[in-house]
Write a protein that holds these residues in place. Sequence first.
Motif, PDB file in Angstrom:
ATOM      1  N   ILE A  15       0.837  -1.211   0.000  1.00 40.29           N
ATOM      2  CA  ILE A  15       0.000   0.000   0.000  1.00 40.29           C
ATOM      3  C   ILE A  15       0.872   1.261   0.000  1.00 40.29           C
ATOM      4  O   ILE A  15       0.591   2.230  -0.726  1.00 40.29           O
ATOM      5  CB  ILE A  15      -0.927  -0.017   1.240  1.00 40.29           C
ATOM      6  N   LEU A  33      10.164   6.413   4.166  1.00 38.13           N
ATOM      7  CA  LEU A  33      10.919   5.996   5.350  1.00 38.13           C
ATOM      8  C   LEU A  33      10.605   4.529   5.621  1.00 38.13           C
ATOM      9  O   LEU A  33       9.483   4.192   6.008  1.00 38.13           O
ATOM     10  CB  LEU A  33      10.542   6.846   6.573  1.00 38.13           C
ATOM     11  N   THR A  53       9.829   2.547  14.884  1.00 37.69           N
ATOM     12  CA  THR A  53       9.679   2.362  16.334  1.00 37.69           C
ATOM     13  C   THR A  53      10.659   3.246  17.115  1.00 37.69           C
ATOM     14  O   THR A  53      10.529   3.386  18.327  1.00 37.69           O
ATOM     15  CB  THR A  53       9.918   0.889  16.750  1.00 37.69           C
ATOM     16  N   SER A 130      -7.454   0.052   9.571  1.00 38.91           N
ATOM     17  CA  SER A 130      -7.958  -1.193   8.981  1.00 38.91           C
ATOM     18  C   SER A 130      -9.420  -1.361   9.379  1.00 38.91           C
ATOM     19  O   SER A 130      -9.833  -0.864  10.439  1.00 38.91           O
ATOM     20  CB  SER A 130      -7.157  -2.382   9.521  1.00 38.91           C
ATOM     21  N   TYR A 143      -3.313  -7.129  16.627  1.00 32.02           N
ATOM     22  CA  TYR A 143      -3.318  -6.270  15.424  1.00 32.02           C
ATOM     23  C   TYR A 143      -4.576  -5.404  15.407  1.00 32.02           C
ATOM     24  O   TYR A 143      -4.510  -4.199  15.174  1.00 32.02           O
ATOM     25  CB  TYR A 143      -3.261  -7.159  14.181  1.00 32.02           C
ATOM     26  N   LYS A 147      -4.901  -1.236  15.544  1.00 34.31           N
ATOM     27  CA  LYS A 147      -5.555  -0.380  14.542  1.00 34.31           C
ATOM     28  C   LYS A 147      -6.664   0.456  15.177  1.00 34.31           C
ATOM     29  O   LYS A 147      -6.916   1.590  14.752  1.00 34.31           O
ATOM     30  CB  LYS A 147      -6.092  -1.234  13.387  1.00 34.31           C
ATOM     31  N   VAL A 175      -6.535  -6.196   1.034  1.00 30.67           N
ATOM     32  CA  VAL A 175      -5.770  -5.623  -0.078  1.00 30.67           C
ATOM     33  C   VAL A 175      -4.739  -6.651  -0.513  1.00 30.67           C
ATOM     34  O   VAL A 175      -4.095  -7.288   0.334  1.00 30.67           O
ATOM     35  CB  VAL A 175      -5.035  -4.330   0.352  1.00 30.67           C
ATOM     36  N   MET A 179       1.994  -8.566   2.347  1.00 30.76           N
ATOM     37  CA  MET A 179       1.536  -8.933   3.695  1.00 30.76           C
ATOM     38  C   MET A 179       0.433  -9.981   3.608  1.00 30.76           C
ATOM     39  O   MET A 179       0.423 -10.983   4.314  1.00 30.76           O
ATOM     40  CB  MET A 179       1.010  -7.688   4.418  1.00 30.76           C
TER      41      MET A 179
HETATM   42  P1  NAD Z   1       3.661  -4.740   3.377  1.00 35.89           P
HETATM   43  O1  NAD Z   1       4.208  -5.805   4.277  1.00 35.89           O
HETATM   44  O2  NAD Z   1       3.553  -4.985   1.914  1.00 35.89           O
HETATM   45  O3  NAD Z   1       4.484  -3.369   3.611  1.00 35.89           O
HETATM   46  C1  NAD Z   1       4.811  -2.897   4.875  1.00 35.89           C
HETATM   47  C2  NAD Z   1       6.086  -2.063   4.790  1.00 35.89           C
HETATM   48  O4  NAD Z   1       6.392  -1.577   6.113  1.00 35.89           O
HETATM   49  C3  NAD Z   1       7.314  -2.869   4.328  1.00 35.89           C
HETATM   50  O5  NAD Z   1       7.978  -2.169   3.285  1.00 35.89           O
HETATM   51  C4  NAD Z   1       8.183  -2.963   5.580  1.00 35.89           C
HETATM   52  O6  NAD Z   1       9.587  -2.977   5.319  1.00 35.89           O
HETATM   53  C5  NAD Z   1       7.780  -1.691   6.317  1.00 35.89           C
HETATM   54  N1  NAD Z   1       8.085  -1.763   7.746  1.00 35.89           N
HETATM   55  C6  NAD Z   1       7.807  -2.779   8.612  1.00 35.89           C
HETATM   56  N2  NAD Z   1       8.304  -2.500   9.829  1.00 35.89           N
HETATM   57  C7  NAD Z   1       8.883  -1.276   9.740  1.00 35.89           C
HETATM   58  C8  NAD Z   1       9.577  -0.445  10.674  1.00 35.89           C
HETATM   59  N3  NAD Z   1       9.773  -0.823  11.950  1.00 35.89           N
HETATM   60  N4  NAD Z   1      10.042   0.755  10.252  1.00 35.89           N
HETATM   61  C9  NAD Z   1       9.865   1.141   8.964  1.00 35.89           C
HETATM   62  N5  NAD Z   1       9.230   0.399   8.033  1.00 35.89           N
HETATM   63  C10 NAD Z   1       8.756  -0.803   8.425  1.00 35.89           C
HETATM   64  O7  NAD Z   1       2.239  -4.399   4.019  1.00 35.89           O
HETATM   65  P2  NAD Z   1       0.909  -3.707   3.406  1.00 35.89           P
HETATM   66  O8  NAD Z   1      -0.104  -4.773   3.217  1.00 35.89           O
HETATM   67  O9  NAD Z   1       1.224  -2.771   2.296  1.00 35.89           O
HETATM   68  O10 NAD Z   1       0.443  -2.897   4.707  1.00 35.89           O
HETATM   69  C11 NAD Z   1       0.642  -1.503   4.858  1.00 35.89           C
HETATM   70  C12 NAD Z   1      -0.293  -1.018   5.941  1.00 35.89           C
HETATM   71  O11 NAD Z   1      -1.642  -1.318   5.582  1.00 35.89           O
HETATM   72  C13 NAD Z   1      -0.071  -1.672   7.304  1.00 35.89           C
HETATM   73  O12 NAD Z   1      -0.222  -0.703   8.326  1.00 35.89           O
HETATM   74  C14 NAD Z   1      -1.183  -2.701   7.374  1.00 35.89           C
HETATM   75  O13 NAD Z   1      -1.531  -3.022   8.693  1.00 35.89           O
HETATM   76  C15 NAD Z   1      -2.294  -1.978   6.646  1.00 35.89           C
HETATM   77  N6  NAD Z   1      -3.376  -2.818   6.114  1.00 35.89           N
HETATM   78  C16 NAD Z   1      -3.118  -3.792   5.193  1.00 35.89           C
HETATM   79  C17 NAD Z   1      -4.182  -4.559   4.696  1.00 35.89           C
HETATM   80  C18 NAD Z   1      -3.966  -5.636   3.677  1.00 35.89           C
HETATM   81  O14 NAD Z   1      -4.920  -6.369   3.377  1.00 35.89           O
HETATM   82  N7  NAD Z   1      -2.782  -5.783   3.106  1.00 35.89           N
HETATM   83  C19 NAD Z   1      -5.475  -4.310   5.141  1.00 35.89           C
HETATM   84  C20 NAD Z   1      -5.710  -3.301   6.079  1.00 35.89           C
HETATM   85  C21 NAD Z   1      -4.640  -2.552   6.544  1.00 35.89           C
END
Ligand code: NAD
Length: 232
Positions: A15, A33, A53, A130, A143, A147, A175, A179
């Motif tokens: 995302i 970042l 963090t 979420s 989790y 959220k 999405v 992940m």
């Molecule tokens: P993803 O795993 O594809 O990307 C997450 C990114 O965060 C990665 O590039 C990772 O390196 C980075 N990251 C993790 N820990 C980190 C840290 N300590 N410092 C800096 N960067 C860090 O995940 P995504 O599916 O794109 O999810 C992005 C956001 O969307 C998250 O907050 C997730 O909870 C939320 N979300 C995802 C979904 C889904 O279905 N994929 C649904 C609802 C919400």
Amino acid sequence: MTEQIVVITGASSGIGQATADRFTAGGARVYNLDLTAPAAPTAGAIWRHCDVTDHEQVAARIGEIVREDGRVDVAIANAGISIRRPFLEMKPAEIDTLLAINVRGVINLWQAAGRQMYEAGSGVLLATASTNATAGYPWYADYNASKAAVLALCRSVALELAPRVRTACVSPGYVMTPMQRLEYTDEMIDEVNAKIPSGRHAEPAEIASAFYFLASAEAAFITGQQLVVDGG
Ligand code: NAD
């Protein structure tokens, strides 16, 4: 108009990456970042190593960007992790890690960017929450709680920083991102799709569009809110 300065955490994947692409396509200067550099290049976004963090590290990265570009207009706290397991099997260290990224990470970015936005007199703080924040969902209790905390932060920070700074969250449903692929088998994905009124997972670009709207002047009277993007 001068170009928008946008900071997105976790924009090396999923995302965040799609959101970085959307903002750069719209002419913004985008900083990503993330702990790791993107595997596939993110259109024009500038990667800076950062662990969300770490309060000092986030503040240092924002300080560098403000020194280089004069300000941050939009800060999107998107980095997040989920760990699928039953509530009774959750280990304290895993819970701490998850909350540090998903909750402290948002606070760290919003404080660092919000401080300079408040002093400058304008800015937008956004985050990825979420649909799990408001609906019960098994095997993701920590989790889901993280959220819900993001939504609570969004409502409270909106009141403290208005009218100078707006806050908002995008709450995606399912999405199709790395992940999601890590945690779900093909059969599970088919089952989920059958339950979504729109019949499919969202594409990351469809979540990016919601962020793009919330950051824009079109959303100038929206603050403290979540925009749910879940296909029904
Ligand atoms: P993803 O795993 O594809 O990307 C997450 C990114 O965060 C990665 O590039 C990772 O390196 C980075 N990251 C993790 N820990 C980190 C840290 N300590 N410092 C800096 N960067 C860090 O995940 P995504 O599916 O794109 O999810 C992005 C956001 O969307 C998250 O907050 C997730 O909870 C939320 N979300 C995802 C979904 C889904 O279905 N994929 C649904 C609802 C919400």
